[in-house]
Each structure stands twice: as C-alpha cells, then as structure tokens.
Scaffold this motif. Structure first.
Motif: not given
Lengths: 204, 204
Positions: A36-37, A40, A43-44, B14, B17, B52
C-alpha cells in the motif's frame, strides 16, 4: 515460519496477536500493507493508535465514545429510568440495531468467570450498584439484565440480581424462547422447555 | 454497522481493508486493541508503519529484506548461476523451507493477468531480462520458472520463456506430477496425464 526480514517478522508478530489471526494470515496482512501507499499505512497505524489515545469509555455507561459522556447517556430522548446491563460494546450495538429499546445501558466489560480469573472487581459492577443507589446521573427504575445465556452469564445475572434486589429497583431479564424463524424441530430442548414454561398470551 | 464512535469507526474501516477481514472481524480487532496497553498498541502501530518506512526490496531479486541487498543474494554459499523466478515473497519462503534449493531468486511481484490489469511492465520482468543479459550481479546459467499452475502463471512462464530463449540461458520449470502422499484415485486428470507423459526413471 522463516521470514526473510526482521521488520517483516515484527509486523507479523504484532498482527498475529489480533483475535483469530494466525501467523499465515498475519503474513498476508503484512505483505498487503507493504504494497500500500505510505500515506495509507500511516492512516492505518494512526487510526489504530487513536483507539488508545482518543477513544473514551462513557463515564456513566462505559460504552465506547468519542466524548466523556456518550451520545446515548447525553440524549434527552431516551427513557432514563431504564438501564440495560450488557456484557460488552458489541451487545449495545446489537440492541441499538433492533431499534426496540430506548433506555440507557451499562456495559460490564465481561461476565464473572472464575476459570478466566474474572471476578466482580474486574467488571463495572460497583459502578452499576452506585448508579442505582445514588441516582446519578439519573434515577434508575428498572435494570434489565441482558447477559449471555451461558453459565458465566447466568452466574453474573444471579449475582447482580442478589445485589440489586435490596436496593428496591425492578430487575428484569430478556425473554428466552424459540428464535424468530426457527422451527421447533431444531430448537434445543432447554430453550424449548423454557419457552413453553414461560408461554405468553397470543397476540392475534 | 452502526458504531457508537467515529474513532472506532475509522479504526474498523482501516482494519477491514486487510485481506479477508470483514467489518465484524475488524470490530473485534479494534475492540481487542482498545483493551490492550497503550505501549502495546504503539508497538503494533509502529511495527506496521515500519513495513513502509524501513523494509526494503532487495535491489537484485526484489525479495523483502532489511538491507538493500538481501541475505540470499549476499551469501557466497549459494549457487549464483541459478535464478528461480517466483510470483511473490511467500513463494521464496515456501522454497527456502524445503531446504532443497541453494540458488538465487527473482520475485516478479505477480503474474501477467489482463483481467486484473497486470501487464509485463507492472512486474519485475525487465529487471530479470537485464540480469540475464548483463550478468549483474552474477552471470546467470539457468532460469527456473517456478510460477503457479494457473492460466496466468502459464501465460507468464510462456512469455518469459520466449524472452529468455534468445539470450542463450537454460530455462527450466518445476516438475509437475502427483503430489507426495496423494493417491492416484484423487489426483485430477490433467496432473495425472502430465505425470505419466513426463514419467521419470525409477530410483530404487
């Protein structure tokens, strides 16, 4: 599981603490999030963290709330003399969805379960008794015990009934019986037995 | 679902997802996290975010890694002339778990699937061809196509074979056949058909 990265392993470890999520699902979740970005995933992570930093328990009924007193306890459209005692937040939601109940709630946060080490002091029982005794925030006329029909639920209901009785408040419980849409053939015998013992006038 | 709090609703949104997680499970996850210690939930959120911010894709094979070049590509104990092409990171882990393969990998990040809008340019195909053409980081003697036996996997294998053939590299694929422990009676006919067509010398 032999993970190629410590960072991945830590995320899998954390995700697998969620109820019903094993290592394999946790890995699937982690690899999904990795793709995911960054915005995103940020936010999660923030939405999850806000559960601890910003979510309140209502001061009166202990339901989850964005404010110190929840919308149900604040509403002047509810029957404030009625308090429905439930095990958890999901039960409030289930009852609200029926749109049949217009009173207030009291969320115990569990039921008495010696096997799991959950006793009276781990639950919002003292605050319930205080609510009935003091009439704060509102005088209580009736306490509805809407607890699960398990041994633990029944034990808790029995305990609460014993404690509430001397306070001069009316104590009721949910009707038990054959579920709407069920055929008698498949109802369990305890439910069927109770539903004939507690039969009600036919509404034609 | 009628949630009593926006903060809870956002966390549920969230969490739902995640692959295979519906609203109801997401609510269970959110209420579980709400009950955990703040430090625990902070660890959870940070571990997810690090996926990330700190997790790399290996520069050569595109497997996940804590470092720019993964431990497999860095190891001088691997057969560096062998490159096994797989769909995703889980496949690398599955092959590593067999302890039967000592070569390197190349993770495509998916397979060609026009229905899902995944074409050649969305996958690590150009980098594979470049790896074979330039011999960087290591000269490639054999490419093993270890892709799923689906229409998309077969299409991708066929495409790669066409592209790799002119480069003078040996192209092989995983053996197909009756799974170890399977009885013939229950093997599907395509697998059984292929396994008799491609029968191998008996090892006594």
């Amino acid at each position: 599981m032999n993970l190629p990265s410590n960072i991945l392993a830590q995320a899998v470890e954390q995700l697998s603490t969620l109820p019903g999520v094993g290592k394999r699902s946790a890995l699937r979740h982690a690899l999904f999030l990795m793709k995911e970005d960054e915005a995103r995933v940020r936010d999660f992570a923030e939405a999850v963290l806000r559960l601890k930093t910003h979510l309140h328990r209502c001061r009166h009924c202990h339901n989850v709330s964005d404010t110190e007193v929840c919308p149900i306890c604040s509403s002047d459209k509810r029957q404030r003399g009625l308090v429905c005692v439930v095990e958890n937040v999901q039960d409030v939601m289930a009852l609200e969805n029926t749109q049949q109940y217009r009173g207030l709630y009291h969320v115990l946060g569990g039921v008495i379960s010696p096997i799991d080490g959950i006793g009276v002091s781990d639950l919002e029982i003292a605050s319930l008794l205080q609510r009935v005794q003091t009439g704060v925030p509102f005088p209580v006329e009736e306490v509805i015990l809407a607890l699960p029909t398990t041994m633990e639920g029944d034990t808790t209901a029995y305990y609460l009934h014993r404690q509430l009785q001397p306070l001069g408040v009316r104590v009721t419980t949910l009707a038990r019986g054959v579920a709407v849409g069920d055929s008698l053939e498949y109802a369990d015998e305890i439910t069927l037995g109770r539903s004939i013992a507690h039969r009600i006038p036919f509404e034609g």
